[in-house]
Design an enzyme around this catalytic site. Structure first.
Site, PDB file in Angstrom:
ATOM      1  N   HIS A  85       0.964  -1.444   0.024  1.00  0.00           N
ATOM      2  CA  HIS A  85       0.219   0.152   0.034  1.00  0.00           C
ATOM      3  C   HIS A  85       0.966   1.112  -0.058  1.00  0.00           C
ATOM      4  O   HIS A  85       2.211   1.088   0.413  1.00  0.00           O
ATOM      5  CB  HIS A  85      -0.730   0.050   1.165  1.00  0.00           C
ATOM      6  CG  HIS A  85      -0.313  -0.183   2.558  1.00  0.00           C
ATOM      7  ND1 HIS A  85       0.275  -1.414   2.997  1.00  0.00           N
ATOM      8  CD2 HIS A  85       0.201   0.714   3.606  1.00  0.00           C
ATOM      9  CE1 HIS A  85       0.821  -1.227   4.255  1.00  0.00           C
ATOM     10  NE2 HIS A  85       0.746  -0.054   4.444  1.00  0.00           N
ATOM     11  N   CYS A 136       1.239   2.955  11.852  1.00  0.00           N
ATOM     12  CA  CYS A 136       2.333   2.329  11.041  1.00  0.00           C
ATOM     13  C   CYS A 136       2.683   3.669  10.346  1.00  0.00           C
ATOM     14  O   CYS A 136       1.971   4.585  10.020  1.00  0.00           O
ATOM     15  CB  CYS A 136       1.790   1.368   9.989  1.00  0.00           C
ATOM     16  SG  CYS A 136       0.849   1.717   8.589  1.00  0.00           S
TER      17      CYS A 136
END
Length: 682
Positions: free
Chosen positions: A72, A197
């Site tokens: 991603h 993250c």
């Protein structure tokens, strides 16, 4: 299916590949999915989207237990938040602990994606921890069925309030806000957690749901604050106050860490919460019962304690602290150094002695001798010099910030300013920042009347920490650190012959080892911190560091051009971009090559960097700008040998990497079909 922007679907049938062979490497899979999104009009540039996804992949692998991978990224090339899906046959390794993946979602978000889009993408990530959803993806017989399944998790049908509350494994915003202090005090024992993250799209939310699910299995309530891209609602203070312990599963800093001060803590990267949520929960429950457990705010684990799962080790913690300071320092260095170089270009090197006088006493309507170019050169030099003057204070300030959060900023910046004043320089900034941070952290532990607690972060901690660190620097450490700095400068200036060449080799090796990582940053910080146009030794060091840092991307560009059949199609495309990245001193341009084949690529790059660093030092090349690559040619002294040194190092690295790829079989070596797509059709 609707989406927040002009009803364009997040996923559609033309974004899905079923039972497809996309190659044997994750790079090949990501590139194919990026191409699918670009072909569907979801991205403007396949290469840019692929590179953004691979850059995120280089930070940490996106493979998850259960045969799932979720590469991603955010990218300017993405026009609409989108999902590309591939069910692979054969499977491909994405770095998961239990083996390769057959279900791959490429999650692509625009660089400025709004929170509505990010919530949809995070909903998918959360669904991937549910076995029934994953099984349905594997059993689906058509792209239409995949679209329906994904639509069901990112746009679920409205449910009655009671049913929704029962079904949702974690609802950090509503749950946290609705809990009252009375409820918190009577509630069963519970754990709080923060997940985050670097991208904030997938791992953040998957880790949150994994921890909540582990809590349900253990009969423990887990409240999670997800600090991700779709926004974050802080946990209610009453929930935090009643928690037995806290889990920090993050790859980035925890926002508002001070809210959890004093709580037993378990810290890890975000992926551990996905892979081992039950183990982390057990560790947190043990920490709650252990008076010697690590606690938020820096309380050390008592000697002899067997609880090693709490705070990160001190070696790792100190490295993170120092890198935080260096990372915040670099923008001052880059901006200030380049402006100084431009000032030299317009006003000549003599501008350094008269710039301040020209800026103060002249104007655009009252030009100095030399005219407009001299005046503009003086202005640029002075702006750059002022920016550069924040180098040591910013370093010290943000080192202190990394230890004590915002209350550490003022004492840290003050310690840096004192270091500059007494001549302690970069070393003084490092030492002063560490002292300031730990003093501020110590003061934050003081037991003071409740009525004064509100003054702690804005008055009491900055005041006393600044006073203490200032006194220590002036009265005890200032002169010794200044003497060390002066001695180091004299030693560097006195280097000659083989000694200076050895220094060039060391700096070259460091610059090419981890391409923007801690070792690379340490070498760069060493060079920029001492950079001075009046100090020839510092200019030679700066030249060696920048030239060596240019070698990796240029070498990979050259190697992938002259022996293209040894590289995959994706690497050949990366090689084209690496020409410019290397010329601009952007070492990260070689990361895709190093990440795909580290054992053959990294040693080759280091060898070329060492050769370049040694030659720069041997031929007395100098550089007065801290960044810019070949585009700051006007700031390079002895430019012919700069170019020769750079070329030789590039050729050495390219030769070695080509030889290694040709004669040494790598663990992740590409197949013949990957190296030459035409063979796949034979």
């Amino acid at each position: 299916m609707s989406s927040p922007t002009e009803d364009q679907q997040i996923i559609a049938e033309d974004l899905i590949l079923l039972d497809a062979d996309l190659g044997e490497s994750k790079d090949a899979v990501i590139e194919r999915l990026a191409g699918v999104l670009a072909s569907a009009g979801r991205a403007t540039d396949t290469d840019a989207l692929r590179d953004a996804a691979l850059a995120r992949e280089a930070q940490s692998a996106t493979g998850l237990p259960g045969g799932i991978a979720i590469p991603h990224c955010r990218s300017e090339a993405v026009t609409s938040a989108s999902l590309g899906f591939a069910r692979l046959n054969p499977k491909v390794d994405f770095g998961a602990p239990d083996g390769p993946a057959d279900l791959v979602f490429l999650i692509a978000a625009p660089a400025g994606a709004g929170s509505a889009h990010m919530k949809l993408l995070s909903s998918l990530a959360r669904a991937l921890v549910k076995p029934e959803f994953v099984t349905s993806l594997r059993n689906a017989s058509s792209a239409t069925e995949i679209v329906t399944l994904v639509d069901g998790v990112i746009n679920p049908a409205a449910k009655p309030a009671a049913a929704t509350a029962a079904a949702a494994p974690v609802d950090t915003a509503k749950h946290s806000a609705a809990a009252t202090p009375a409820e918190a005090s009577t509630a069963p024992k519970h754990i709080v957690a923060v997940t985050a993250c670097p991208t904030g799209i997938a791992h953040t939310y998957m880790a949150a749901d994994s921890l909540v699910a582990a809590g349900e299995r253990a009969g423990v309530t887990v409240h999670v604050e997800t600090q991700g891209s779709s926004g974050s609602t802080p946990l209610d203070p009453s929930i935090i106050a009643g928690a037995e312990a806290v889990i920090f599963a993050t790859d980035v800093g925890v926002k508002g860490r001070e809210r959890f001060a004093g709580k037993p803590v378990i810290s890890s990267g975000v992926k551990r919460a996905i892979n081992e949520p039950d183990v982390m929960l057990t560790e947190a429950l043990r920490a709650a019962l252990n008076p010697d457990a690590a606690r938020v705010g820096g309380t050390a684990v008592a000697a002899g304690s067997n609880d090693s799962a709490g705070e990160l080790g001190w070696g790792t913690r100190i490295r993170q602290i120092l890198l935080t300071g260096v990372s915040y320092m670099i923008p001052f260095v880059a901006a200030g150094g380049l402006l100084i170089a431009l000032g030299f270009l317009l006003g000549g090197y003599e501008i350094s002695g008269v710039a301040e006088d020209i800026v103060v006493n002249n104007s655009i309507t009252a030009l100095p001798d030399g005219g407009l170019t001299t005046y503009l050169g003086a202005v640029l030099f002075q702006i750059g010099a002022l920016s550069f003057s924040f180098l040591v204070p910013a370093l010290a300030g943000y080192i202190s910030y990394a230890i004590a959060d915002r209350p550490g900023l003022a004492p840290g910046f003050t310690a840096g300013a004192v270091a500059v004043l007494v001549g302690a320089g970069f070393i003084g900034g490092l030492v002063g920042g560490l002292i300031a941070g730990f003093v501020a952290l110590w003061i934050s532990k003081w037991k003071i009347p409740a009525v004064l607690r509100g003054l702690m972060p804005v008055v009491i901690i900055p005041l006393f920490a600044t006073l203490i660190v200032g006194a220590i620097m002036f009265l005890l450490l200032g002169k010794p650190l200044a003497a060390i700095t002066s001695g180091l400068t004299d030693w560097l200036n006195g280097l000659s012959g083989s000694s200076v060449i050895i220094l060039g080799i060391i700096l070259g090796l460091m610059m090419c080892f981890d391409l923007g990582g801690p070792v690379n940053k340490a070498a760069y910080a060493f060079a920029t911190a001492g950079l001075s146009v009046t100090d020839t030794a510092s200019l030679r060091i700066m030249a060696a560091v920048m030239a060596a840092g240019m070698v990796p991307p240029l070498a990979m560009a050259l190697a992938s051009t002259v022996r293209s059949r040894l590289f995959t199609e994706a690497e050949r495309e990366n090689g084209k971009a690496a020409w410019f990245l290397g010329a601009a001193f952007i070492s990260e341009g070689a990361i895709p090559f190093a990440a795909a084949d580290p054992f053959r690529v990294i040693p080759s790059m280091m060898a070329g960097g060492a050769v370049t660093g040694a030659m720069i030092m041997a031929f007395n090349v100098t550089l007065s700008a801290p960044h810019g690559g070949i585009f700051v040619f006007f700031a390079i002294g002895n430019i012919l040998w700069f170019i020769v040194s750079l070329a030789v190092g590039t050729i050495v690295s390219a030769f070695l990497v080509v030889s290694a790829k040709q004669f040494v079989k790598g663990k992740n070596a590409p197949t013949e079909a990957e190296l030459d797509p035409a063979l796949a059709t034979v």
